[in-house]
Design an enzyme around this catalytic site. Structure first.
Site, PDB file in Angstrom:
ATOM      1  N   TYR A  80       0.827  -1.199   0.000  1.00 10.18           N
ATOM      2  CA  TYR A  80       0.000   0.000   0.000  1.00 10.18           C
ATOM      3  C   TYR A  80       0.868   1.258   0.000  1.00 10.18           C
ATOM      4  O   TYR A  80       0.616   2.192  -0.763  1.00 10.18           O
ATOM      5  CB  TYR A  80      -0.915  -0.020   1.226  1.00 10.18           C
ATOM      6  CG  TYR A  80      -1.908   1.110   1.290  1.00 10.18           C
ATOM      7  CD1 TYR A  80      -2.955   1.189   0.387  1.00 10.18           C
ATOM      8  CD2 TYR A  80      -1.805   2.095   2.271  1.00 10.18           C
ATOM      9  CE1 TYR A  80      -3.883   2.222   0.443  1.00 10.18           C
ATOM     10  CE2 TYR A  80      -2.731   3.126   2.339  1.00 10.18           C
ATOM     11  CZ  TYR A  80      -3.767   3.184   1.429  1.00 10.18           C
ATOM     12  OH  TYR A  80      -4.676   4.217   1.493  1.00 10.18           O
ATOM     13  N   LYS A 103       0.927   4.002  -3.013  1.00  9.13           N
ATOM     14  CA  LYS A 103       0.508   5.374  -2.749  1.00  9.13           C
ATOM     15  C   LYS A 103       1.652   6.368  -2.926  1.00  9.13           C
ATOM     16  O   LYS A 103       1.426   7.511  -3.338  1.00  9.13           O
ATOM     17  CB  LYS A 103      -0.103   5.471  -1.345  1.00  9.13           C
ATOM     18  CG  LYS A 103      -1.454   4.774  -1.230  1.00  9.13           C
ATOM     19  CD  LYS A 103      -2.476   5.338  -2.217  1.00  9.13           C
ATOM     20  CE  LYS A 103      -3.857   4.744  -2.025  1.00  9.13           C
ATOM     21  NZ  LYS A 103      -4.846   5.309  -2.976  1.00  9.13           N
ATOM     22  N   THR A 110     -15.088   5.421   6.251  1.00 13.73           N
ATOM     23  CA  THR A 110     -15.653   4.849   5.035  1.00 13.73           C
ATOM     24  C   THR A 110     -15.864   3.360   5.256  1.00 13.73           C
ATOM     25  O   THR A 110     -15.293   2.771   6.178  1.00 13.73           O
ATOM     26  CB  THR A 110     -14.697   5.037   3.834  1.00 13.73           C
ATOM     27  OG1 THR A 110     -13.523   4.235   4.047  1.00 13.73           O
ATOM     28  CG2 THR A 110     -14.307   6.491   3.647  1.00 13.73           C
TER      29      THR A 110
END
Length: 249
Positions: free
Chosen positions: A155, A159, A190
């Site tokens: 990740y 990113k 979220t």
């Protein structure tokens, strides 16, 4: 409804949930015609229905950012494109592993979605905007694209790459009337963040943010709208932290 974006159009990848949905709602509330894309028609339809119920204009296009032809078709379907908001992505979950033990298949999946998918989205958005001679792109990155985070190498790598793509494209197209920026959110409420996480883990994540709370998706959307708008007309090539102080530690 404000007329600030009357006559403007936006394409939002990952527009069915989370930051993508919040951004679609915010842009539509300002008069923008919004096209939301993603892999799940049901969630895209929910976004469109919510926008239309509030008096806005929206449409959907089912597309997968990892499929180049799918992305090309989605962008081509919009016609004129004032704003491209690239929000599609995957976090990889909470199974933390140091790099030597990090699953190769997870690394490949995150790079495919969060980096290659972003590249493809930008590629076709920029082609359309270059023909027009104007446009603004905002990529939804992460604080993990600005600092190191242990246990999530795939990740973090994807990113960080997203920030690099943002900066490279900003330089490539500044002379063409196109601005390219990113937002780098911290922890945001979220479905992707909340699902399957224990209260203890969530408390630890929140404590890492000096402001002392989780963000609402609408707060990130506000920053995206500003970067889309003419109010940020002299801003390009940045990755704006919207992270409650996370990256200032």
């Amino acid at each position: 409804m404000s007329p600030e974006f009357d006559g403007r159009t936006a394409l939002i990848t990952g527009g069915g949930t989370g930051i993508g949905r919040a951004t679609a709602l915010a842009l539509a509330a300002l008069g923008c015609l919004v096209t939301v894309t993603g892999r799940t028609e049901a969630t895209l339809r929910e976004t469109v229905d919510e926008i239309e119920a509030a008096g806005g204009r929206a449409r959907l296009f089912v597309a997968d950012v990892t499929d180049e032809e799918s992305v090309r078709a989605a962008v081509g379907d919009t016609g004129r494109l004032d704003f491209g908001v690239n929000s599609a992505g995957d976090s990889g979950g909470d199974d933390l592993k140091p790099l030597a033990d990090y699953p190769t298949e997870k690394f490949d999946r995150l790079v495919d979605i969060d980096l290659r998918g972003l590249f493809l989205s930008m590629k076709y958005e920029l082609r359309q905007m270059r023909e027009q001679g104007f446009g603004s792109i905002v990529n939804v990155g992460s604080g993990a694209g600005l600092v190191g985070v242990p246990g999530v190498a795939g990740y973090v790598a994807a990113k960080h790459g997203a920030v690099g793509l943002t900066r490279a494209a900003a330089l490539d197209y500044a002379a063409d009337g196109i601005r390219v920026n990113a937002v780098a959110p911290g922890l945001v409420e979220t479905p992707l963040v909340a699902t399957g996480r224990s209260p203890e883990l969530m408390a630890a994540r929140i404590a890492a943010h000096p402001i002392g709370r989780i963000a609402q998706a609408s707060e990130i959307a506000d920053a995206v709208v500003w970067l889309c708008s003419d109010r940020s007309s002299y801003v390009t090539g940045i990755a704006l932290p919207v992270d409650g102080g996370y990256t200032t530690r």
